[in-house]
Write an enzyme that holds these catalytic residues in place. Sequence first.
Site, PDB file in Angstrom:
ATOM      1  N   ASN A  69      40.885  34.546  38.383  1.00 39.25           N
ATOM      2  CA  ASN A  69      40.812  35.054  39.748  1.00 39.25           C
ATOM      3  C   ASN A  69      39.528  34.562  40.420  1.00 39.25           C
ATOM      4  O   ASN A  69      38.437  34.924  39.977  1.00 39.25           O
ATOM      5  CB  ASN A  69      40.842  36.587  39.728  1.00 39.25           C
ATOM      6  CG  ASN A  69      40.999  37.175  41.115  1.00 39.25           C
ATOM      7  OD1 ASN A  69      41.295  36.469  42.072  1.00 39.25           O
ATOM      8  ND2 ASN A  69      40.803  38.470  41.222  1.00 39.25           N
ATOM      9  N   ASP A  87      31.563  31.081  36.462  1.00 35.52           N
ATOM     10  CA  ASP A  87      32.331  32.330  36.409  1.00 35.52           C
ATOM     11  C   ASP A  87      32.800  32.598  34.976  1.00 35.52           C
ATOM     12  O   ASP A  87      33.956  32.960  34.735  1.00 35.52           O
ATOM     13  CB  ASP A  87      33.522  32.297  37.373  1.00 35.52           C
ATOM     14  CG  ASP A  87      34.180  33.664  37.547  1.00 35.52           C
ATOM     15  OD1 ASP A  87      33.593  34.672  37.097  1.00 35.52           O
ATOM     16  OD2 ASP A  87      35.292  33.719  38.104  1.00 35.52           O
TER      17      ASP A  87
END
Length: 425
Positions: free
Chosen positions: A279, A306
């Site tokens: 995501n 991330d």
Amino acid sequence: MSVWIKNAKMLGQKEGLIPAEIYVKDDKIKAIGQDLQIKDEDATVIDAKGGLVTPGLVDVHVHLREPGFTYKETIETGTQAAARGGFTTVCAMPNLNPVPDTADKFAAIQQLIKDTAIIKVKQYAPITENLRSDVLTDQKQLLAAGAFAFTNDGVGVQTAGTMYLAMQEAAKNNAALVAHTEDDSLLFGGVMHKGTRSDELDLPGILSVTESTQIARDVLLAEATGCHYHVCHVSTKESVRVIRDAKRAGIHVTAEVAPHHLILIDGSIPTDTAIYKMNPPLRGAEDRAALIEGLLDGTIDCIATDHAPHGEEEKQGGMVGAPFGIVGIETAFQLMYSNFVLGGVFTLKQLVDWMTVKPAALFGMESGTLDIGSQADIAIFDLENEYEIRSEDFLSKATNTPFTGWKVKGETLYTLVDGKVVYTK
């Protein structure tokens, strides 16, 4: 304590690689040259074996999972993994349990970092209490406790008024507000990008506008408040367009992109498997092209991983019900170098800048430089020998990545923090 790095190569002023030696003493770089004459019999000599020496990599977006989710990762294992990837500074997200939304909770995490991290960790504080509320945290108290910046990463701030007030306060405090942009009302239960591939796999899709519409809202709020607004993990062509237009308008907006969004697309997903669930999701080919163009023209400022570790059982099976996220901190430089520098898309200097100088400069960090007098945070990479990414080699607790089995170059040989070797192959 002193270290003498010999037989290395570094980027010259005109892009090419030049022979280099680096001498470190008392945590600082004292000399850089090609044939140093140093009288220090006590110096530890590192033979770089012709490897590339760079500033230690800087990652402004990682998840270390401690406290609350230590079965996924800990500060210790996460920083060990970061060191293996060549990173010397990482910025850790606050979606933890408990959420560090008070000075006392934040101080507890700072102590964990001090006790167990092997590299430098800068800790984010949340924008709102418990991440999902509309009650702002006390920014001044959290900054005094050591907060790096403010973010609700993992969830978008749903209310424009909440974001406006948070930006007002951040502007007063000269703090950056870092946004995971996601409009919950546009999610519709999606688990991957809404497109041809989601239809083929019969999976609910995530619309591009889920991300881009919140960025459009936020850049105007940033203009109104004068806040430094940073966009996490940009993934869509519409988002790139909005950020580019905002920069042209003089709005203080910066942005990052993750390696997986630059390398893979939704069409890369072979089947309904949670290993490819992240995501924002992998987008389409046009989105990837826009991200690459955005890096090249300066719309996107830096690369951030991330890094999002999960337990093995959590990422088995299909996408529905599985958590979002992949690990990436041990493979980021290597994948980017192999796919884009060797592929002729980016220069080596561009890549190093996007992973060192640029992220450090965005947030006013002292990291990211390789100069006489700078802190001795250094990475050395082998640009020649090819190796295979194998999960059994990971120092992270987690192995949830779609890049297992890929062959890459750029393996980390050494990582030094303040002149101390924290990783060696």
